[in-house]
Motif scaffolding. Structure first.
Motif, PDB file in Angstrom:
ATOM      1  N   TRP A 104      58.018 100.006  63.131  1.00 30.33           N
ATOM      2  CA  TRP A 104      59.001  98.820  62.805  1.00 30.33           C
ATOM      3  C   TRP A 104      57.653  97.509  61.889  1.00 30.33           C
ATOM      4  O   TRP A 104      58.014  96.448  61.665  1.00 30.33           O
ATOM      5  CB  TRP A 104      58.747  98.145  64.325  1.00 30.33           C
ATOM      6  CG  TRP A 104      60.625  97.670  63.935  1.00 30.33           C
ATOM      7  CD1 TRP A 104      62.026  97.773  64.676  1.00 30.33           C
ATOM      8  CD2 TRP A 104      60.426  96.273  63.595  1.00 30.33           C
ATOM      9  NE1 TRP A 104      62.777  97.303  64.512  1.00 30.33           N
ATOM     10  CE2 TRP A 104      61.595  96.000  63.611  1.00 30.33           C
ATOM     11  CE3 TRP A 104      59.496  95.173  63.625  1.00 30.33           C
ATOM     12  CZ2 TRP A 104      62.609  94.218  63.362  1.00 30.33           C
ATOM     13  CZ3 TRP A 104      59.785  94.190  62.888  1.00 30.33           C
ATOM     14  CH2 TRP A 104      61.456  93.467  63.407  1.00 30.33           C
ATOM     15  N   SER A 105      56.066  98.008  63.255  1.00 28.47           N
ATOM     16  CA  SER A 105      55.596  96.807  63.087  1.00 28.47           C
ATOM     17  C   SER A 105      54.120  97.048  61.646  1.00 28.47           C
ATOM     18  O   SER A 105      53.520  95.766  61.368  1.00 28.47           O
ATOM     19  CB  SER A 105      54.925  97.196  64.242  1.00 28.47           C
ATOM     20  OG  SER A 105      53.580  98.300  63.916  1.00 28.47           O
TER      21      SER A 105
ATOM     22  N   PRO B 281      54.000  94.882  73.067  1.00 25.48           N
ATOM     23  CA  PRO B 281      54.510  96.055  71.835  1.00 25.48           C
ATOM     24  C   PRO B 281      54.555  97.302  72.413  1.00 25.48           C
ATOM     25  O   PRO B 281      54.508  97.381  74.089  1.00 25.48           O
ATOM     26  CB  PRO B 281      52.685  96.242  72.031  1.00 25.48           C
ATOM     27  CG  PRO B 281      52.239  94.751  71.978  1.00 25.48           C
ATOM     28  CD  PRO B 281      53.319  94.486  72.848  1.00 25.48           C
ATOM     29  N   LEU B 282      55.492  98.450  71.668  1.00 24.42           N
ATOM     30  CA  LEU B 282      56.088  99.492  71.985  1.00 24.42           C
ATOM     31  C   LEU B 282      57.428  99.272  72.673  1.00 24.42           C
ATOM     32  O   LEU B 282      57.900 100.299  72.870  1.00 24.42           O
ATOM     33  CB  LEU B 282      55.482 100.763  72.360  1.00 24.42           C
ATOM     34  CG  LEU B 282      53.862 101.028  72.725  1.00 24.42           C
ATOM     35  CD1 LEU B 282      53.178 101.587  72.957  1.00 24.42           C
ATOM     36  CD2 LEU B 282      54.043 101.749  70.878  1.00 24.42           C
ATOM     37  N   GLU B 283      57.863  97.661  73.066  1.00 21.09           N
ATOM     38  CA  GLU B 283      58.825  97.620  74.071  1.00 21.09           C
ATOM     39  C   GLU B 283      59.957  96.381  72.939  1.00 21.09           C
ATOM     40  O   GLU B 283      61.109  96.853  73.624  1.00 21.09           O
ATOM     41  CB  GLU B 283      58.520  97.111  75.466  1.00 21.09           C
ATOM     42  CG  GLU B 283      57.855  98.033  76.017  1.00 21.09           C
ATOM     43  CD  GLU B 283      57.897  97.610  77.458  1.00 21.09           C
ATOM     44  OE1 GLU B 283      58.328  96.419  77.830  1.00 21.09           O
ATOM     45  OE2 GLU B 283      55.999  98.264  78.394  1.00 21.09           O
TER      46      GLU B 283
ATOM     47  N   TRP C   8      57.822 102.215  66.866  1.00 25.20           N
ATOM     48  CA  TRP C   8      57.265 101.079  67.212  1.00 25.20           C
ATOM     49  C   TRP C   8      55.756 101.342  65.778  1.00 25.20           C
ATOM     50  O   TRP C   8      55.833  99.473  64.479  1.00 25.20           O
ATOM     51  CB  TRP C   8      55.928 101.045  67.548  1.00 25.20           C
ATOM     52  CG  TRP C   8      55.560  99.431  68.258  1.00 25.20           C
ATOM     53  CD1 TRP C   8      53.759  99.506  67.343  1.00 25.20           C
ATOM     54  CD2 TRP C   8      56.235  98.364  68.646  1.00 25.20           C
ATOM     55  NE1 TRP C   8      53.590  97.717  67.780  1.00 25.20           N
ATOM     56  CE2 TRP C   8      54.444  97.233  67.983  1.00 25.20           C
ATOM     57  CE3 TRP C   8      57.052  98.068  68.740  1.00 25.20           C
ATOM     58  CZ2 TRP C   8      54.467  95.746  67.896  1.00 25.20           C
ATOM     59  CZ3 TRP C   8      56.921  96.281  68.730  1.00 25.20           C
ATOM     60  CH2 TRP C   8      56.093  95.670  69.114  1.00 25.20           C
ATOM     61  N   LYS C   9      55.637 101.940  64.877  1.00 24.39           N
ATOM     62  CA  LYS C   9      54.781 102.524  63.834  1.00 24.39           C
ATOM     63  C   LYS C   9      55.650 101.528  62.633  1.00 24.39           C
ATOM     64  O   LYS C   9      54.910 100.730  61.803  1.00 24.39           O
ATOM     65  CB  LYS C   9      54.101 103.541  63.867  1.00 24.39           C
ATOM     66  CG  LYS C   9      53.053 103.525  62.654  1.00 24.39           C
ATOM     67  CD  LYS C   9      52.726 104.587  62.488  1.00 24.39           C
ATOM     68  CE  LYS C   9      51.713 105.479  61.528  1.00 24.39           C
ATOM     69  NZ  LYS C   9      50.873 106.411  61.496  1.00 24.39           N
TER      70      LYS C   9
ATOM     71  N   ARG D 276      58.438 106.477  71.402  1.00 25.49           N
ATOM     72  CA  ARG D 276      58.221 105.102  70.545  1.00 25.49           C
ATOM     73  C   ARG D 276      56.994 104.804  70.252  1.00 25.49           C
ATOM     74  O   ARG D 276      57.410 103.411  69.044  1.00 25.49           O
ATOM     75  CB  ARG D 276      58.418 103.771  72.618  1.00 25.49           C
ATOM     76  CG  ARG D 276      59.799 104.154  73.150  1.00 25.49           C
ATOM     77  CD  ARG D 276      59.481 102.760  74.375  1.00 25.49           C
ATOM     78  NE  ARG D 276      58.898 103.688  75.360  1.00 25.49           N
ATOM     79  CZ  ARG D 276      58.326 103.025  76.257  1.00 25.49           C
ATOM     80  NH1 ARG D 276      58.470 101.726  75.678  1.00 25.49           N
ATOM     81  NH2 ARG D 276      57.721 103.487  77.515  1.00 25.49           N
ATOM     82  N   SER D 277      56.037 105.073  70.443  1.00 21.14           N
ATOM     83  CA  SER D 277      55.156 104.609  69.459  1.00 21.14           C
ATOM     84  C   SER D 277      54.484 105.199  67.668  1.00 21.14           C
ATOM     85  O   SER D 277      54.323 104.380  67.311  1.00 21.14           O
ATOM     86  CB  SER D 277      53.084 105.864  70.323  1.00 21.14           C
ATOM     87  OG  SER D 277      53.769 107.245  69.819  1.00 21.14           O
TER      88      SER D 277
ATOM     89  N   MET E 290      63.274  98.865  73.020  1.00 22.89           N
ATOM     90  CA  MET E 290      62.747 100.316  72.722  1.00 22.89           C
ATOM     91  C   MET E 290      62.140 100.811  73.716  1.00 22.89           C
ATOM     92  O   MET E 290      61.491 100.593  74.769  1.00 22.89           O
ATOM     93  CB  MET E 290      61.215 100.490  71.573  1.00 22.89           C
ATOM     94  CG  MET E 290      61.730 100.405  70.855  1.00 22.89           C
ATOM     95  SD  MET E 290      60.046  99.928  69.869  1.00 22.89           S
ATOM     96  CE  MET E 290      60.491  98.133  67.882  1.00 22.89           C
TER      97      MET E 290
ATOM     98  N   THR F 241      63.812 107.954  71.998  1.00 22.50           N
ATOM     99  CA  THR F 241      63.274 106.427  72.320  1.00 22.50           C
ATOM    100  C   THR F 241      65.443 106.355  72.097  1.00 22.50           C
ATOM    101  O   THR F 241      65.876 106.016  70.839  1.00 22.50           O
ATOM    102  CB  THR F 241      62.136 105.439  71.174  1.00 22.50           C
ATOM    103  OG1 THR F 241      61.127 106.665  71.283  1.00 22.50           O
ATOM    104  CG2 THR F 241      62.491 104.412  71.271  1.00 22.50           C
TER     105      THR F 241
ATOM    106  N   TYR G 264      66.599 102.964  70.723  1.00 27.48           N
ATOM    107  CA  TYR G 264      66.842 101.364  69.900  1.00 27.48           C
ATOM    108  C   TYR G 264      67.491 101.098  70.303  1.00 27.48           C
ATOM    109  O   TYR G 264      68.937 101.725  70.278  1.00 27.48           O
ATOM    110  CB  TYR G 264      66.116 101.998  68.492  1.00 27.48           C
ATOM    111  CG  TYR G 264      66.350 101.163  67.690  1.00 27.48           C
ATOM    112  CD1 TYR G 264      64.747 100.954  67.252  1.00 27.48           C
ATOM    113  CD2 TYR G 264      67.106 100.579  66.715  1.00 27.48           C
ATOM    114  CE1 TYR G 264      63.972  99.729  66.534  1.00 27.48           C
ATOM    115  CE2 TYR G 264      66.419  99.889  66.087  1.00 27.48           C
ATOM    116  CZ  TYR G 264      65.512  98.952  66.002  1.00 27.48           C
ATOM    117  OH  TYR G 264      65.042  98.261  64.542  1.00 27.48           O
TER     118      TYR G 264
END
Length: 156
Positions: free
Chosen positions: A25-26, A79-81, A22-23, A18-19, A108, A115, A117
């Motif tokens: 996406w963010s 974050p991460l979710e 997330w990266k 997930r990290s 996520m 993950t 998604y």
């Protein structure tokens, strides 16, 4: 109104933690590489991932003339979710009248091989949901998830 008739959902297992998802996406520089189906290119104008923060992307078919794509407002960030944004509001909770009214919920979750998604697009009525489906929701959002996964393999 039946809310289930106004929601479109697509989900995949991405072979990464997930990290890393997330990266992708963010972080603006990663997000621009997968958000719009190729060969169209994306430019992020705003990406303030806080409740009330602005979210704005432009698209270009020739890499030069960028046109509006999505303008909205983040509603919730876990974050991460979870990421929730809407096109019916813009930065600072200002009302908006977009070409397509929707609220998107991105989740996520841990899965045995990476993950899970999931992207949900909630519309105000079944007609708007059908319009989005006819515009190519499954193909378009599916392609962007493929591009996301391809980018993630480079980031991992």
């Amino acid at each position: 109104m039946n809310n289930e008739n106004s929601k479109l959902t697509i989900s995949r297992i991405i072979q990464a933690p997930r990290s890393t998802v997330w990266k992708a996406w963010s972080e603006k520089e990663h997000f621009e590489k997968w958000w719009i189906p190729e060969p169209i290119t994306c430019k992020v104008v705003k990406m303030d991932m806080t409740p009330g923060g602005g979210f704005e992307t432009l698209m270009s078919e020739n890499g030069e003339e960028f046109q509006p794509h999505v303008e909205g407002c983040f509603l919730e960030i876990v974050p991460l979710e979870r990421i929730v944004f809407t096109t019916v509001l813009t930065e600072g909770w200002k009302p908006n009248d977009p070409w397509l009214s929707m609220t998107a919920i991105i989740t996520m979750e841990d899965a045995s091989s990476g993950t899970k998604y999931t992207a949900e697009a909630l519309h105000k009525n079944p007609e708007d949901s059908n319009k989005h489906l006819e515009m190519g929701f499954e193909e378009g959002w599916g392609t962007t998830i493929d591009q996301l996964e391809k980018l993630i393999m480079k980031l991992a």
